[in-house]
Design a protein around this motif. Structure first.
Motif, PDB file in Angstrom:
ATOM      1  N   ALA A 146      55.120  36.111  79.195  1.00 34.48           N
ATOM      2  CA  ALA A 146      55.750  35.394  80.312  1.00 34.48           C
ATOM      3  C   ALA A 146      54.813  34.294  80.815  1.00 34.48           C
ATOM      4  O   ALA A 146      55.245  33.158  81.044  1.00 34.48           O
ATOM      5  CB  ALA A 146      56.096  36.360  81.441  1.00 34.48           C
ATOM      6  N   LYS A 147      53.536  34.615  80.960  1.00 33.78           N
ATOM      7  CA  LYS A 147      52.565  33.615  81.406  1.00 33.78           C
ATOM      8  C   LYS A 147      52.396  32.508  80.365  1.00 33.78           C
ATOM      9  O   LYS A 147      52.297  31.329  80.710  1.00 33.78           O
ATOM     10  CB  LYS A 147      51.220  34.278  81.704  1.00 33.78           C
ATOM     11  N   ALA A 148      52.384  32.888  79.093  1.00 36.84           N
ATOM     12  CA  ALA A 148      52.292  31.889  78.028  1.00 36.84           C
ATOM     13  C   ALA A 148      53.514  30.976  78.043  1.00 36.84           C
ATOM     14  O   ALA A 148      53.405  29.766  77.805  1.00 36.84           O
ATOM     15  CB  ALA A 148      52.154  32.569  76.676  1.00 36.84           C
ATOM     16  N   GLY A 149      54.677  31.543  78.337  1.00 35.93           N
ATOM     17  CA  GLY A 149      55.903  30.737  78.441  1.00 35.93           C
ATOM     18  C   GLY A 149      55.815  29.730  79.576  1.00 35.93           C
ATOM     19  O   GLY A 149      56.255  28.578  79.434  1.00 35.93           O
ATOM     20  N   PHE A 150      55.244  30.146  80.706  1.00 38.32           N
ATOM     21  CA  PHE A 150      55.068  29.215  81.824  1.00 38.32           C
ATOM     22  C   PHE A 150      54.142  28.066  81.442  1.00 38.32           C
ATOM     23  O   PHE A 150      54.415  26.904  81.745  1.00 38.32           O
ATOM     24  CB  PHE A 150      54.497  29.934  83.056  1.00 38.32           C
ATOM     25  N   VAL A 151      53.037  28.396  80.772  1.00 35.82           N
ATOM     26  CA  VAL A 151      52.069  27.360  80.365  1.00 35.82           C
ATOM     27  C   VAL A 151      52.718  26.396  79.375  1.00 35.82           C
ATOM     28  O   VAL A 151      52.595  25.172  79.503  1.00 35.82           O
ATOM     29  CB  VAL A 151      50.806  28.014  79.764  1.00 35.82           C
ATOM     30  N   LEU A 152      53.424  26.944  78.389  1.00 33.70           N
ATOM     31  CA  LEU A 152      54.103  26.096  77.400  1.00 33.70           C
ATOM     32  C   LEU A 152      55.139  25.219  78.076  1.00 33.70           C
ATOM     33  O   LEU A 152      55.289  24.035  77.743  1.00 33.70           O
ATOM     34  CB  LEU A 152      54.746  26.970  76.323  1.00 33.70           C
ATOM     35  N   GLY A 187      62.169  43.958  69.402  1.00 33.92           N
ATOM     36  CA  GLY A 187      61.217  45.057  69.485  1.00 33.92           C
ATOM     37  C   GLY A 187      59.859  44.727  70.051  1.00 33.92           C
ATOM     38  O   GLY A 187      59.355  45.459  70.902  1.00 33.92           O
ATOM     39  N   PRO A 188      59.193  43.658  69.594  1.00 28.11           N
ATOM     40  CA  PRO A 188      57.848  43.401  70.129  1.00 28.11           C
ATOM     41  C   PRO A 188      57.889  42.860  71.560  1.00 28.11           C
ATOM     42  O   PRO A 188      58.929  42.437  72.037  1.00 28.11           O
ATOM     43  CB  PRO A 188      57.269  42.358  69.173  1.00 28.11           C
ATOM     44  N   TRP A 189      56.753  42.901  72.205  1.00 31.76           N
ATOM     45  CA  TRP A 189      56.540  42.361  73.548  1.00 31.76           C
ATOM     46  C   TRP A 189      57.306  43.124  74.628  1.00 31.76           C
ATOM     47  O   TRP A 189      57.597  42.586  75.690  1.00 31.76           O
ATOM     48  CB  TRP A 189      56.877  40.878  73.633  1.00 31.76           C
ATOM     49  N   LYS A 190      57.629  44.381  74.375  1.00 33.36           N
ATOM     50  CA  LYS A 190      58.328  45.171  75.388  1.00 33.36           C
ATOM     51  C   LYS A 190      57.367  45.913  76.304  1.00 33.36           C
ATOM     52  O   LYS A 190      57.754  46.336  77.387  1.00 33.36           O
ATOM     53  CB  LYS A 190      59.275  46.170  74.723  1.00 33.36           C
ATOM     54  N   GLU A 191      56.125  46.096  75.859  1.00 38.63           N
ATOM     55  CA  GLU A 191      55.145  46.773  76.700  1.00 38.63           C
ATOM     56  C   GLU A 191      54.776  45.861  77.860  1.00 38.63           C
ATOM     57  O   GLU A 191      54.853  44.651  77.761  1.00 38.63           O
ATOM     58  CB  GLU A 191      53.885  47.132  75.891  1.00 38.63           C
ATOM     59  N   PRO A 215      55.844  40.699  89.368  1.00 34.97           N
ATOM     60  CA  PRO A 215      55.068  40.406  88.155  1.00 34.97           C
ATOM     61  C   PRO A 215      55.617  39.168  87.458  1.00 34.97           C
ATOM     62  O   PRO A 215      56.722  38.695  87.748  1.00 34.97           O
ATOM     63  CB  PRO A 215      55.257  41.662  87.306  1.00 34.97           C
ATOM     64  N   ALA A 216      54.837  38.661  86.521  1.00 40.60           N
ATOM     65  CA  ALA A 216      55.231  37.446  85.801  1.00 40.60           C
ATOM     66  C   ALA A 216      56.549  37.642  85.056  1.00 40.60           C
ATOM     67  O   ALA A 216      57.335  36.704  84.937  1.00 40.60           O
ATOM     68  CB  ALA A 216      54.131  37.038  84.826  1.00 40.60           C
ATOM     69  N   THR A 217      56.792  38.851  84.586  1.00 39.90           N
ATOM     70  CA  THR A 217      58.040  39.099  83.848  1.00 39.90           C
ATOM     71  C   THR A 217      59.256  38.936  84.758  1.00 39.90           C
ATOM     72  O   THR A 217      60.277  38.400  84.326  1.00 39.90           O
ATOM     73  CB  THR A 217      58.033  40.516  83.249  1.00 39.90           C
ATOM     74  N   ALA A 218      59.147  39.373  85.999  1.00 41.92           N
ATOM     75  CA  ALA A 218      60.261  39.225  86.937  1.00 41.92           C
ATOM     76  C   ALA A 218      60.497  37.757  87.273  1.00 41.92           C
ATOM     77  O   ALA A 218      61.636  37.290  87.313  1.00 41.92           O
ATOM     78  CB  ALA A 218      59.988  40.014  88.216  1.00 41.92           C
ATOM     79  N   ASN A 265      53.935  40.644  80.151  1.00 43.41           N
ATOM     80  CA  ASN A 265      53.309  39.769  81.148  1.00 43.41           C
ATOM     81  C   ASN A 265      52.580  38.610  80.487  1.00 43.41           C
ATOM     82  O   ASN A 265      52.648  37.476  80.961  1.00 43.41           O
ATOM     83  CB  ASN A 265      52.342  40.557  82.030  1.00 43.41           C
ATOM     84  N   ALA A 266      51.891  38.896  79.386  1.00 44.50           N
ATOM     85  CA  ALA A 266      51.149  37.844  78.693  1.00 44.50           C
ATOM     86  C   ALA A 266      52.091  36.790  78.119  1.00 44.50           C
ATOM     87  O   ALA A 266      51.830  35.584  78.233  1.00 44.50           O
ATOM     88  CB  ALA A 266      50.297  38.452  77.576  1.00 44.50           C
TER      89      ALA A 266
END
Length: 125
Positions: free
Chosen positions: A105-111, A93-97, A17-20, A102-103
């Protein structure tokens, strides 16, 4: 006693997954930054040693290879910073789900791609 368990040695069949991918790339960029620092520290030391050293580093940094190394260093630093901020926010706390992780992580790649392109335009213009 021999264990009969499946062993998958073909890494191309594993889909992460994108997180990995984001986590692994964050570690790789950390190691790359460590090695890039050798060039940066040498350039700082040489440029501060004398006016001739400064001119030498200045002339060296106008070449394609040096600009490529500088661009690589900036892109590695920018990804490591973006992913580091993402991890820090996750620690709060946020973004742990799974979906939000995944969202982001993908946003980080785009940025990161946007910042890498902007760094290239800035260096070669």
């Amino acid at each position: 006693m021999k264990k009969q368990r499946p062993v998958n040695l073909d890494l191309t069949t594993i889909s992460m997954p994108a997180t990995a991918k984001a986590s692994i790339l964050h570690r790789v960029t950390g190691v790359a930054m460590f090695f890039a620092l050798t060039f940066v520290i040498w350039a700082w030391a040489e440029s501060l040693s004398s006016p001739e050293g400064f001119e030498f580093v200045k002339s060296l940094l106008t070449g394609f290879v040096a600009k490529f190394i500088a661009w690589g260093t900036l892109t590695v630093l920018s990804y490591h910073f973006i992913a580091g901020v993402r991890h820090l926010i996750q620690d709060l706390g946020p973004w742990k789900e799974l979906d939000s992780a995944n969202a982001t992580a993908k946003a980080g790649f785009v940025l990161w791609v946007i910042v890498a392109v902007l760094a290239g335009v800035w260096l070669w213009s």
